[in-house]
Structures are given as C-alpha cells and as structure tokens.
Scaffold this motif. Structure first.
Motif, PDB file in Angstrom:
ATOM      1  N   ASP A   1       9.978  28.489  -2.438  1.00  0.00           N
ATOM      2  CA  ASP A   1      11.055  27.739  -1.485  1.00  0.00           C
ATOM      3  C   ASP A   1      12.350  28.103  -2.047  1.00  0.00           C
ATOM      4  O   ASP A   1      13.185  28.526  -0.814  1.00  0.00           O
ATOM      5  CB  ASP A   1      10.959  26.246  -1.591  1.00  0.00           C
ATOM      6  N   ALA A   2      12.716  28.559  -2.943  1.00  0.00           N
ATOM      7  CA  ALA A   2      14.148  28.891  -3.332  1.00  0.00           C
ATOM      8  C   ALA A   2      14.432  30.447  -2.941  1.00  0.00           C
ATOM      9  O   ALA A   2      15.221  30.672  -2.368  1.00  0.00           O
ATOM     10  CB  ALA A   2      14.363  28.803  -4.697  1.00  0.00           C
ATOM     11  N   LYS A   3      13.383  31.073  -3.113  1.00  0.00           N
ATOM     12  CA  LYS A   3      13.152  32.712  -2.594  1.00  0.00           C
ATOM     13  C   LYS A   3      13.259  32.580  -0.966  1.00  0.00           C
ATOM     14  O   LYS A   3      14.198  33.364  -0.693  1.00  0.00           O
ATOM     15  CB  LYS A   3      12.092  33.312  -3.136  1.00  0.00           C
ATOM     16  N   ARG A   4      12.703  31.813  -0.539  1.00  0.00           N
ATOM     17  CA  ARG A   4      12.957  31.715   1.100  1.00  0.00           C
ATOM     18  C   ARG A   4      14.366  31.562   1.531  1.00  0.00           C
ATOM     19  O   ARG A   4      14.718  32.079   2.443  1.00  0.00           O
ATOM     20  CB  ARG A   4      11.795  30.850   1.518  1.00  0.00           C
ATOM     21  N   GLU A   5      14.931  30.455   0.886  1.00  0.00           N
ATOM     22  CA  GLU A   5      16.174  30.179   1.080  1.00  0.00           C
ATOM     23  C   GLU A   5      17.211  31.158   0.851  1.00  0.00           C
ATOM     24  O   GLU A   5      17.998  31.784   1.697  1.00  0.00           O
ATOM     25  CB  GLU A   5      16.473  29.041   0.969  1.00  0.00           C
ATOM     26  N   LEU A   6      17.051  31.707  -0.336  1.00  0.00           N
ATOM     27  CA  LEU A   6      17.990  33.049  -0.623  1.00  0.00           C
ATOM     28  C   LEU A   6      17.756  34.205   0.351  1.00  0.00           C
ATOM     29  O   LEU A   6      18.752  34.809   0.640  1.00  0.00           O
ATOM     30  CB  LEU A   6      17.871  33.331  -2.269  1.00  0.00           C
ATOM     31  N   SER A   7      16.468  34.560   0.667  1.00  0.00           N
ATOM     32  CA  SER A   7      16.302  35.635   1.365  1.00  0.00           C
ATOM     33  C   SER A   7      16.828  35.407   2.784  1.00  0.00           C
ATOM     34  O   SER A   7      17.473  36.578   3.568  1.00  0.00           O
ATOM     35  CB  SER A   7      14.854  35.682   1.531  1.00  0.00           C
ATOM     36  N   GLY A   8      16.804  34.192   3.307  1.00  0.00           N
ATOM     37  CA  GLY A   8      17.467  33.961   4.575  1.00  0.00           C
ATOM     38  C   GLY A   8      18.783  34.217   4.834  1.00  0.00           C
ATOM     39  O   GLY A   8      19.468  34.598   5.463  1.00  0.00           O
ATOM     40  N   TRP A   9      19.509  33.676   3.570  1.00  0.00           N
ATOM     41  CA  TRP A   9      20.940  33.880   3.249  1.00  0.00           C
ATOM     42  C   TRP A   9      21.241  35.511   3.436  1.00  0.00           C
ATOM     43  O   TRP A   9      22.417  35.830   3.859  1.00  0.00           O
ATOM     44  CB  TRP A   9      21.499  33.248   2.184  1.00  0.00           C
ATOM     45  N   LEU A  10      20.383  36.190   2.559  1.00  0.00           N
ATOM     46  CA  LEU A  10      20.616  37.564   2.510  1.00  0.00           C
ATOM     47  C   LEU A  10      20.533  38.328   3.934  1.00  0.00           C
ATOM     48  O   LEU A  10      21.536  39.159   4.203  1.00  0.00           O
ATOM     49  CB  LEU A  10      19.890  38.187   1.719  1.00  0.00           C
ATOM     50  N   ALA A  11      19.665  37.655   4.706  1.00  0.00           N
ATOM     51  CA  ALA A  11      19.414  38.337   6.043  1.00  0.00           C
ATOM     52  C   ALA A  11      20.478  38.055   7.008  1.00  0.00           C
ATOM     53  O   ALA A  11      20.953  38.877   7.920  1.00  0.00           O
ATOM     54  CB  ALA A  11      17.995  37.847   6.587  1.00  0.00           C
ATOM     55  N   THR A  12      21.236  36.772   6.872  1.00  0.00           N
ATOM     56  CA  THR A  12      22.070  36.746   7.837  1.00  0.00           C
ATOM     57  C   THR A  12      23.668  37.119   7.505  1.00  0.00           C
ATOM     58  O   THR A  12      24.669  37.140   8.204  1.00  0.00           O
ATOM     59  CB  THR A  12      22.387  35.016   7.747  1.00  0.00           C
ATOM     60  N   GLY A  13      23.677  37.607   6.127  1.00  0.00           N
ATOM     61  CA  GLY A  13      24.960  38.147   5.367  1.00  0.00           C
ATOM     62  C   GLY A  13      25.763  37.100   4.855  1.00  0.00           C
ATOM     63  O   GLY A  13      27.018  37.339   4.407  1.00  0.00           O
ATOM     64  N   ALA A  14      25.098  35.745   5.004  1.00  0.00           N
ATOM     65  CA  ALA A  14      25.898  34.707   4.064  1.00  0.00           C
ATOM     66  C   ALA A  14      25.945  35.103   2.582  1.00  0.00           C
ATOM     67  O   ALA A  14      26.901  34.583   2.120  1.00  0.00           O
ATOM     68  CB  ALA A  14      25.196  33.413   4.421  1.00  0.00           C
ATOM     69  N   LEU A  15      24.893  35.775   2.180  1.00  0.00           N
ATOM     70  CA  LEU A  15      25.070  35.972   0.763  1.00  0.00           C
ATOM     71  C   LEU A  15      24.829  37.388   0.691  1.00  0.00           C
ATOM     72  O   LEU A  15      24.213  38.204   1.187  1.00  0.00           O
ATOM     73  CB  LEU A  15      23.713  35.363   0.271  1.00  0.00           C
ATOM     74  N   VAL A  16      25.662  37.912  -0.328  1.00  0.00           N
ATOM     75  CA  VAL A  16      25.853  39.316  -0.646  1.00  0.00           C
ATOM     76  C   VAL A  16      25.041  39.698  -2.044  1.00  0.00           C
ATOM     77  O   VAL A  16      25.445  38.819  -2.890  1.00  0.00           O
ATOM     78  CB  VAL A  16      27.370  39.851  -0.669  1.00  0.00           C
ATOM     79  N   SER A  17      24.025  40.521  -1.956  1.00  0.00           N
ATOM     80  CA  SER A  17      23.588  41.136  -3.334  1.00  0.00           C
ATOM     81  C   SER A  17      24.223  42.306  -3.766  1.00  0.00           C
ATOM     82  O   SER A  17      24.071  43.296  -3.040  1.00  0.00           O
ATOM     83  CB  SER A  17      21.888  41.225  -3.130  1.00  0.00           C
ATOM     84  N   ARG A  18      24.626  42.518  -5.120  1.00  0.00           N
ATOM     85  CA  ARG A  18      25.198  43.629  -5.648  1.00  0.00           C
ATOM     86  C   ARG A  18      24.326  43.895  -6.885  1.00  0.00           C
ATOM     87  O   ARG A  18      24.264  43.405  -7.759  1.00  0.00           O
ATOM     88  CB  ARG A  18      26.708  43.400  -5.905  1.00  0.00           C
TER      89      ARG A  18
END
Length: 344
Positions: free
Chosen positions: A289-306
């Motif tokens: 469930d956590a990965k699903r929410e993190l993935s959603g934030w990444l997809a919308t650009g709310a979360l940046v992965s570096r």
C-alpha cells in the motif's frame, strides 16, 4: 564481467573507527547454476546505505552481524537470467538482498518482483523511493511523526536518500518543512527543486541561530537521520508535545569511542516530547500500500526521486565509504550492468 565468473566483495576484517577499502576483499567464483525451484539473478544496481555499517561490527543489532569472509550484504535490483521456478521468468526484475556480487541464486524467498517487462518508473527508483529508503521515510514520517497540517517539520540529512523523501512527504501533508544539509548546492536543491520552505547549511551556518530564524514558533516534528550534536541543538527548539522520529545516527556510526549523548534530554520531560525509534521491517505487511501511494505521488510530480548513480563493480566499496563524507545528493547506488531485456 565474464559470463561464467561471479565477482564478489566479501568482508575481510571488522573495521574499528572509519570503514575503509581494506575492510573488503575481492573474490571470483564460478557462476552458480539454479536447481529445481530456483532462479539466477544478475545484479544491475547495488544500494549502499548507512545502516550497512552496523552489520560489520560484532555488536548485536536488529539483524545478525555479517560473518568474516561472507559476501557483503546489501539490497540490489536485478534481472532473472535463468529460471527453474514457476513464479519467476527470465527477464523479470526483482529487488532483494542480492549482496555485492554479480549473480545470486534464489528460491524466491525475500525477493520482491518489480514489474514484469515494463516497469512504470526507471529501474533505480525501485531501489530508492520505491525501495527501502522511501519506505523508511514513509512510515517514519506518517506513522511515527504523524504530521498535521501547518506544523513545522525539520529533517536532518534532508538531501540524502531517506531525508529527501521524508521532507517531501511532510510538504505533501501541508507542513512547513526546513531541511538540514551540508553545502549550498544541496540547500538550493532542497528549496528550488523539492519545494521546501527553507534549508540550513550546517557546515557554514550556525545551526542554533538559523533554527531560531526559520522556526520562530518552534519545531513540531524532527525527523532525525544524524543524531549527535545536531539532535541536541534541535531539542532546544522543540515545541511542547513535539515528536522526534529517530531514523538514524550517521554522525556516530564510524566513531571508535562514542561521545556522550545529548545533555538536554530533560527537555523531553519538560515539554512532553515523544522521541521514538523505528525499523522499517516492522511495517512489511503494509509495504504494498505504501509503494502504491509513493508511486502515485511520483506519477503526479508531487514527489521527486533523485538517484546518485556511480558505475563499476570495482567502485562498490569506495562508494559505500563515500556515504560517510556526505557528498551524495539523493539515493547513492552503483550500476553494475545494463538489463538484458530493456525496461521500456
């Protein structure tokens, strides 16, 4: 890499004080062959993490110490190249404790499929934001710190793998977020790229004074990745009923003789501050469930992965050592090879 050779880095000696290259020894063995219900994984990216330093000592920790002569333990992402297992096919990408080696045999235990053939995100993301570091940030911030709209959050090591994700989660939850990092470039990245409300260069600025400037009403949440004197300084600025999520203490990991702890712990009583340590494996039942929410934030650009990616099997030990000098920006890892079947 020779197809029939399995290169390995093994623990040679237990380091005392700062870990260095002499702690590890290079070995070559034959490429293993899978038996029934096994599959062979070729390592693509190896993660290096501060917690790995604790595995090199004889002191009991939350997992057993690594025996001398063993392949260095570590998370990695790899691709199945041979399989005699019904659930894992050639070409599948997996993450797990592959260690510092080219090839790893598995029966499927402790291996997590990434996504067959066409992962949604670039492969390194599954070792960073959608891997252990991202999950650590997720549960540490949301379950331990429990941020509320409008609260002031301070994150140390904010330009690192876990800290950068934790800080962004606090921002997503409508908190005012201040990051602590070493160097002007890192601080600029935190504010300009990640959208933090402020950043403090602890190497060149007076931390106590700057916390007073940026957090005039105190700190409601502190996500601690470094411990030591930074923790002591932040405690002085905590609000009544504040929360401290104790994630790591990298400032102490290579000390041969530990320094005395914070002198102001009575503030926890005086201000009713809750300070809680946590380990991400405790939340394993909720990883999906956590990965699903993190993935959603990444997809919308709310979360940046570096990801800070180095290359070459020979550079794994030196890259691990580099962690403790704080030069990396984002998640530090080493690329060993390209996938045989492209991810896109």
């Amino acid at each position: 890499m020779t197809p029939d050779i399995n290169r390995q880095w093994r623990l040679a000696v237990r380091p005392h004080g700062m870990v260095d290259n002499s702690s590890f020894s290079y070995h070559e063995t034959a490429r293993p062959l899978p038996s029934d219900d096994e599959f062979l994984i070729r390592t693509l990216y190896v993660s290096v993490d501060p917690a790995m330093r604790g595995w090199l000592t004889e002191d009991p920790g939350y997992i057993p110490a690594l025996p001398i002569g063993s392949v260095m333990r570590g998370s990695a992402i790899g691709q199945v190249v041979e399989s005699r297992h019904d659930d894992f096919q050639v070409g599948d990408f997996v993450t797990g404790g592959l260690g510092w080696q080219d090839f790893c045999l598995s029966n499927g235990g402790q291996m997590t499929p990434v996504q067959k053939f066409r992962p949604v995100h670039p492969l390194p993301v599954y070792l960073s934001t959608l891997g252990g570091t991202g999950l650590t940030a997720y549960f540490g911030m949301l379950d331990v710190a429990k941020p509320k709209d409008g609260e002031t959050v301070v994150v140390s090591g904010a330009a690192g793998a876990t800290g950068s994700v934790a800080a962004q989660i606090a921002r997503i939850k409508q908190c005012r977020v201040i990051g602590l990092a070493g160097g002007p470039d890192k601080c600029q990245w935190l504010t300009n790229d990640l959208g933090l409300h402020g950043a403090i260069n602890y190497k060149d600025e007076n931390l106590n004074d700057r916390l007073g400037d940026l957090c005039p009403n105190g700190i409601d949440i502190y996500f601690d990745n470094v411990g030591g004197r930074t923790l002591e300084t932040v405690i002085e600025h905590m609000t009544t009923w504040g929360r401290i999520a104790s994630c790591g203490m990298i400032s102490t990991y290579n000390e041969e003789h530990l320094q005395p702890g914070p002198k102001n712990l009575f503030q926890l009583i005086k201000k009713r501050i809750r300070m809680e340590g946590f380990l991400v494996p405790d939340y394993s039942s909720r990883f999906k469930d956590a990965k699903r929410e993190l993935s959603g934030w990444l997809a919308t650009g709310a979360l940046v992965s570096r990801e800070d990616i180095r290359k070459g099997f020979e550079n794994i030990p030196s890259t691990f050592i580099e962690l403790f000098s704080g030069t990396n920006l984002g998640k530090l890892m080493v690329k060993l090879s390209d996938p045989a079947v492209q991810e896109t």
